[in-house]
Design a protein around this motif. Structure first.
Motif, PDB file in Angstrom:
ATOM      1  N   HIS A  81       1.078  -1.275  -0.499  1.00 17.08           N
ATOM      2  CA  HIS A  81      -0.018  -0.095  -0.104  1.00 17.08           C
ATOM      3  C   HIS A  81       1.273   1.117   0.093  1.00 17.08           C
ATOM      4  O   HIS A  81       1.680   1.314   0.551  1.00 17.08           O
ATOM      5  N   ASP A 101      -3.598 -10.580   1.101  1.00 11.95           N
ATOM      6  CA  ASP A 101      -5.011  -9.714   1.781  1.00 11.95           C
ATOM      7  C   ASP A 101      -4.030  -8.603   1.275  1.00 11.95           C
ATOM      8  O   ASP A 101      -5.139  -7.538   0.533  1.00 11.95           O
ATOM      9  N   SER A 102      -3.346  -8.324   1.720  1.00  7.92           N
ATOM     10  CA  SER A 102      -2.948  -6.858   1.429  1.00  7.92           C
ATOM     11  C   SER A 102      -2.317  -6.967   0.198  1.00  7.92           C
ATOM     12  O   SER A 102      -2.301  -6.171  -0.276  1.00  7.92           O
ATOM     13  N   SER A 104      -3.853  -8.558  -2.426  1.00  4.86           N
ATOM     14  CA  SER A 104      -4.677  -8.602  -2.632  1.00  4.86           C
ATOM     15  C   SER A 104      -5.532  -6.944  -2.953  1.00  4.86           C
ATOM     16  O   SER A 104      -5.991  -6.348  -3.940  1.00  4.86           O
ATOM     17  N   ALA A 105      -5.607  -6.568  -2.115  1.00  4.32           N
ATOM     18  CA  ALA A 105      -6.099  -5.308  -2.187  1.00  4.32           C
ATOM     19  C   ALA A 105      -5.406  -4.449  -2.295  1.00  4.32           C
ATOM     20  O   ALA A 105      -5.885  -3.162  -3.053  1.00  4.32           O
ATOM     21  N   LYS A 108      -6.724  -4.212  -6.232  1.00  4.23           N
ATOM     22  CA  LYS A 108      -8.160  -4.349  -6.363  1.00  4.23           C
ATOM     23  C   LYS A 108      -7.935  -2.832  -6.408  1.00  4.23           C
ATOM     24  O   LYS A 108      -8.692  -1.689  -6.835  1.00  4.23           O
ATOM     25  N   ASP A 109      -7.348  -2.109  -5.601  1.00  9.79           N
ATOM     26  CA  ASP A 109      -7.037  -0.183  -5.479  1.00  9.79           C
ATOM     27  C   ASP A 109      -6.384   0.139  -6.809  1.00  9.79           C
ATOM     28  O   ASP A 109      -6.196   1.615  -7.387  1.00  9.79           O
ATOM     29  N   ALA A 136      -8.612 -13.462  -5.247  1.00  6.86           N
ATOM     30  CA  ALA A 136      -8.635 -12.386  -5.371  1.00  6.86           C
ATOM     31  C   ALA A 136      -7.085 -11.719  -7.042  1.00  6.86           C
ATOM     32  O   ALA A 136      -7.422 -10.581  -7.224  1.00  6.86           O
TER      33      ALA A 136
END
Length: 204
Positions: A81, A101-102, A104-105, A108-109, A136
């Motif tokens: 991120h 998860d990190s 994937s996020a 997605k962003d 994802a």
């Protein structure tokens, strides 16, 4: 926004027209150059020397830095991120659920994930395949733990096959390409809507 004027004066050997003056006027809009941020994953036992400052990947990152790309190594946690690009190269250590998860996020962003595998000569692709199976990040492709060889269409040896079989609809990156060379690469499995843009010869 600003106006500009440019002029060029040329001399000739023609006595009737000893000089020519070319001029151009117009306006331009200046664009702010935004620095891209690249995060390199160095926490999953990559088979590549990612932090070698003298050769290989280190030399590449130094070049990118000079080109205006901010290169950062992940430590102590893999947190993409805030970056634009995440580079993963042949990881040998599995990713935790929190890391997946990190990532994937991040994707997605709108983040760009570049994931590279390797041949069985350099290590295993299991950790990378495990990451890419996440819902994802599902890419409908996986890398085999093998080595692509071709004794028919080759560059220096069967270990460096020439790839000339492109799909009918080329990817924009391959618009003007007619041949690719694989150096110590693994084969790829594709399924679903995934399209193999280039493949080895059928007789290799």
């Amino acid at each position: 926004v600003g106006a500009h004027f440019t002029g060029y004066l040329f001399t000739t050997n023609d006595f009737r027209s000893p000089t020519y003056l070319f001029t151009a006027t117009g306006s331009a809009i200046a664009k702010l150059v935004v620095t891209k941020k690249l995060l390199v994953d160095v926490q999953h036992n990559s088979t590549a020397p990612l932090t070698d400052t003298a050769n290989g990947s280190g030399a590449l990152f130094a070049f990118l830095a000079k080109s205006g790309i901010q290169v950062t190594y992940s430590a102590p946690l893999l947190q993409p991120h805030g970056h634009d690009i995440l580079l993963i190269v042949s990881p040998q250590k599995n990713y935790s659920k929190a890391e997946i998860d990190s990532i994937s996020a991040f994707v997605k962003d709108g983040g760009l994930l570049i994931a590279l595998g390797n041949s069985s000569q350099e290590g295993s692709n299991d950790a990378l395949n495990s990451l890419m199976k996440d819902s994802a990040l599902a890419s409908q492709m996986s890398l085999n733990n093998d080595l692509v060889v071709d004794s028919t269409a080759k560059f220096l040896s069967p270990l460096s096959p020439l790839l000339t079989n492109f799909a009918d609809a080329k990817h924009p990156f391959f618009t003007n390409a007619d041949t690719l060379v694989f150096f110590g690469s693994s084969s790829v499995n594709v399924s679903g809507a995934a399209i193999p843009f280039v493949s080895t010869s059928t007789t290799g």
